[in-house]
Design a protein around this motif. Structure first.
Motif, PDB file in Angstrom:
ATOM      1  N   ARG A   1     -16.021   1.873   0.593  1.00 30.69           N
ATOM      2  CA  ARG A   1     -15.234   1.211  -0.463  1.00 30.69           C
ATOM      3  C   ARG A   1     -16.031   1.155  -1.767  1.00 30.69           C
ATOM      4  O   ARG A   1     -15.475   1.370  -2.855  1.00 30.69           O
ATOM      5  CB  ARG A   1     -14.822  -0.186   0.005  1.00 30.69           C
TER       6      ARG A   1
ATOM      7  N   GLU B   1      -5.865  -3.465  -4.884  1.00 32.54           N
ATOM      8  CA  GLU B   1      -6.776  -3.756  -3.784  1.00 32.54           C
ATOM      9  C   GLU B   1      -6.288  -3.196  -2.450  1.00 32.54           C
ATOM     10  O   GLU B   1      -7.059  -2.595  -1.698  1.00 32.54           O
ATOM     11  CB  GLU B   1      -6.975  -5.273  -3.670  1.00 32.54           C
ATOM     12  N   ASP B   2      -5.016  -3.403  -2.132  1.00 28.45           N
ATOM     13  CA  ASP B   2      -4.502  -2.926  -0.851  1.00 28.45           C
ATOM     14  C   ASP B   2      -4.577  -1.407  -0.759  1.00 28.45           C
ATOM     15  O   ASP B   2      -4.903  -0.849   0.290  1.00 28.45           O
ATOM     16  CB  ASP B   2      -3.057  -3.394  -0.648  1.00 28.45           C
ATOM     17  N   THR B   3      -4.273  -0.750  -1.867  1.00 24.62           N
ATOM     18  CA  THR B   3      -4.329   0.707  -1.885  1.00 24.62           C
ATOM     19  C   THR B   3      -5.758   1.192  -1.699  1.00 24.62           C
ATOM     20  O   THR B   3      -6.025   2.124  -0.934  1.00 24.62           O
ATOM     21  CB  THR B   3      -3.755   1.240  -3.208  1.00 24.62           C
ATOM     22  N   ARG B   4      -6.708   0.552  -2.378  1.00 24.38           N
ATOM     23  CA  ARG B   4      -8.109   0.945  -2.258  1.00 24.38           C
ATOM     24  C   ARG B   4      -8.616   0.747  -0.829  1.00 24.38           C
ATOM     25  O   ARG B   4      -9.302   1.617  -0.272  1.00 24.38           O
ATOM     26  CB  ARG B   4      -8.965   0.152  -3.243  1.00 24.38           C
ATOM     27  N   ASN B   5      -8.291  -0.388  -0.242  1.00 27.73           N
ATOM     28  CA  ASN B   5      -8.734  -0.642   1.124  1.00 27.73           C
ATOM     29  C   ASN B   5      -8.146   0.375   2.097  1.00 27.73           C
ATOM     30  O   ASN B   5      -8.823   0.837   3.020  1.00 27.73           O
ATOM     31  CB  ASN B   5      -8.346  -2.061   1.551  1.00 27.73           C
ATOM     32  N   PHE B   6      -6.881   0.714   1.882  1.00 25.14           N
ATOM     33  CA  PHE B   6      -6.224   1.675   2.766  1.00 25.14           C
ATOM     34  C   PHE B   6      -6.884   3.040   2.690  1.00 25.14           C
ATOM     35  O   PHE B   6      -7.249   3.632   3.713  1.00 25.14           O
ATOM     36  CB  PHE B   6      -4.743   1.775   2.404  1.00 25.14           C
TER      37      PHE B   6
ATOM     38  N   ARG C   1       0.871  -1.165   0.000  1.00 25.77           N
ATOM     39  CA  ARG C   1       0.000   0.000   0.000  1.00 25.77           C
ATOM     40  C   ARG C   1       0.905   1.210   0.000  1.00 25.77           C
ATOM     41  O   ARG C   1       2.063   1.133   0.407  1.00 25.77           O
ATOM     42  CB  ARG C   1      -0.910   0.031   1.215  1.00 25.77           C
TER      43      ARG C   1
ATOM     44  N   ASP D   1     -14.809   2.922  -5.112  1.00 24.58           N
ATOM     45  CA  ASP D   1     -14.564   2.060  -6.278  1.00 24.58           C
ATOM     46  C   ASP D   1     -15.136   2.685  -7.536  1.00 24.58           C
ATOM     47  O   ASP D   1     -14.537   2.628  -8.611  1.00 24.58           O
ATOM     48  CB  ASP D   1     -15.188   0.676  -6.058  1.00 24.58           C
TER      49      ASP D   1
ATOM     50  N   ALA E   1      -9.870   3.895   1.429  1.00 21.36           N
ATOM     51  CA  ALA E   1     -11.276   3.853   1.860  1.00 21.36           C
ATOM     52  C   ALA E   1     -11.364   3.834   3.379  1.00 21.36           C
ATOM     53  O   ALA E   1     -12.237   4.478   3.971  1.00 21.36           O
ATOM     54  CB  ALA E   1     -11.968   2.634   1.262  1.00 21.36           C
ATOM     55  N   GLY E   2     -10.441   3.124   4.020  1.00 21.51           N
ATOM     56  CA  GLY E   2     -10.439   3.065   5.479  1.00 21.51           C
ATOM     57  C   GLY E   2     -10.189   4.409   6.127  1.00 21.51           C
ATOM     58  O   GLY E   2     -10.772   4.726   7.178  1.00 21.51           O
TER      59      GLY E   2
END
Length: 451
Positions: free
Chosen positions: A184, A203-208, A21, A188, A210-211
């Motif tokens: 998320r 995916e890891d970047t998006r989750n980070f 990330r 997206d 969004a969190g």
């Protein structure tokens, strides 16, 4: 120049590491700075040298600058804040107009003990950066804006009519309720619609990211960036009355804003360079990090283009410069048409030595420099402005053939004629005029300082 730029791309590709990330360098310092405008701004900084302020955009935070920050910190001081309401900065009820956020950025810069900086921005960061440059024009050395509109600046009205930017008008308490727990999914849609590569951001970047927006108050503050657009448009219409004079690099992703970024900036600035990143959408740091970093590097470190402080009407090519208006860069930037020696500082006074046509460059050469035998493809004439310049002709450096030329001296550099030079105990300023495109070829390639 092309060979140099390709080499820079390869160098930066090696310098950018793959991460699960995005994350700024671990050795950056961090603190929270209180802005007089009513926000607490989290900032990280590191490196040494000329200061570069990086301003991130929406759907991300300051960690999005990871590839660029890691590269620039080698020879620049990199300052990377989170905008108010985003990341680890506070989330006040108001103050999301970009003029106020520009003042937040100024508080960060001055609180860290800095003054003039380069400014690099992306997305909503462009809007903050434009306000910053308009409010503090003498504090911005060069400005880079990437892939986003400026509220109120043409073609803003047409952009608002594009269904793809419906999220500009999606805000308020009901929007917050709809997105709560579904951050998320909401992001997206933004990431997917504006990328040229469905795998980026990953995916890891998006989750980070969004969190970070899922934190309490995060979406309210995020939406507030859009709520302020109407005020931003009013402010920018006033700013537009005085054009930015500093060099501006306008970068668009080929599958996103493309050349439109430069069109927008030419409404508000007099010295705009256009670049389009092939194959990229909006998320330049995720989709094309190596190329984008090299592009920014080339602009920040390249020759300064001098512009008159103002001529009374007439052609835009009219230039009247006193010696005090020659603005040399803070670090060496030898550039095309010079010998390529690292410590040389270059100002382009007219034209472009990389392109066909007349150009004039001003070189400041440090003391105690020896320049090996080399030639240039074009026919050039030169004048020594200050110091004593030692120059000779021949296929190798020969001190016995050097002639001392004090200030006011004139000499020629015929096309493909090998020559060499040196400075003594003081730096030398030389003005050179030629007909581009220029080049520099060393007799002995092992003595080429660019390699």
């Amino acid at each position: 120049m092309i060979r140099h730029f390709l080499a820079l791309v390869l160098f930066t590709m090696g310098a950018i590491s793959t991460q699960a990330r995005p994350s700024l360098p671990s050795n950056f310092q961090a603190k929270t700075i209180h802005s007089p405008e009513g926000a607490d701004i989290f900032v990280r900084w590191g490196g040494s040298g000329p200061v570069v302020l990086l301003i991130h955009g929406y759907a991300e935070n300051s960690d999005s600058w990871a590839p660029l920050a890691a590269n620039l910190m080698k020879d620049h001081t990199v300052v990377v804040p989170d905008l108010r309401g985003i990341g680890r900065s506070s989330k006040p009820a108001d103050g999301y107009d970009k003029k106020t956020q520009a003042k937040d950025m100024r508080a960060v810069v001055t609180s860290l003990g800095y003054d003039k900086t380069f400014v690099v921005a992306h997305d909503i960061g462009n809007m903050v950066a434009y306000a910053y440059a308009a409010i503090y024009p003498d504090k911005v050395e060069r400005l880079v804006v990437m892939d986003a509109p400026i509220p109120g600046i043409d073609p803003w009205t047409e952009i608002l009519q594009n269904p793809g930017v419906w999220h500009f008008n999606f805000h308020g308490p009901d929007a917050e309720r709809l997105v709560a727990g579904r951050e998320r999914i909401y992001f997206d849609r933004i990431w997917n619609d504006f990328t040229a590569n469905p795998g980026e951001p990953d995916e890891d970047t998006r989750n980070f990211f969004a969190g970070t927006y899922a934190q309490p108050g995060g979406m309210r503050a995020g939406f507030a960036q859009f709520t302020a657009f109407s005020q931003d448009a009013k402010d920018n219409k006033e700013f537009e009355q005085t054009k930015l004079a500093m060099p501006v690099l306008a970068v668009g992703g080929e599958k996103s804003f493309g050349p439109l970024q430069a069109v927008i900036m030419r409404h508000v600035a007099t010295n705009v360079q256009e670049e389009v990143v092939a194959g990229s959408g909006h998320w330049l740091m995720e989709e094309k990090p190596a190329y984008t970093v090299a592009l920014i590097r080339k602009f920040l470190d390249g020759p300064v283009v001098a512009h008159s402080a103002g001529s009374a009407g007439g052609d835009s090519n009219d230039e009247r410069l006193t010696p005090a208006e020659y603005k040399f860069p803070q670090v060496g930037n030898p550039g095309t048409g010079s010998s390529g020696v690292g410590g040389i500082q270059t100002v382009v006074l007219k034209g472009n030595p990389d392109q066909a046509g007349v150009y004039t460059i001003m070189l400041r050469v440090p003391a105690h420099i020896q320049i090996a035998a080399h030639s240039h493809r074009d026919d050039r004439v030169a004048t020594v402005i200050s110091g004593t310049w030692h120059i000779g002709y021949g296929d190798r450096f020969d001190e016995a053939k050097l002639k001392a030329l004090p200030a006011g001296s004139f000499y020629t550099e015929p096309p493909l004629r090998n020559h060499f030079a040196a400075t003594g105990d003081e730096p030398v300023v030389v003005q050179i005029t030629g007909f581009g495109p220029s080049s520099t070829e060393y007799v002995d390639a092992t003595q080429d300082p660019r390699k």
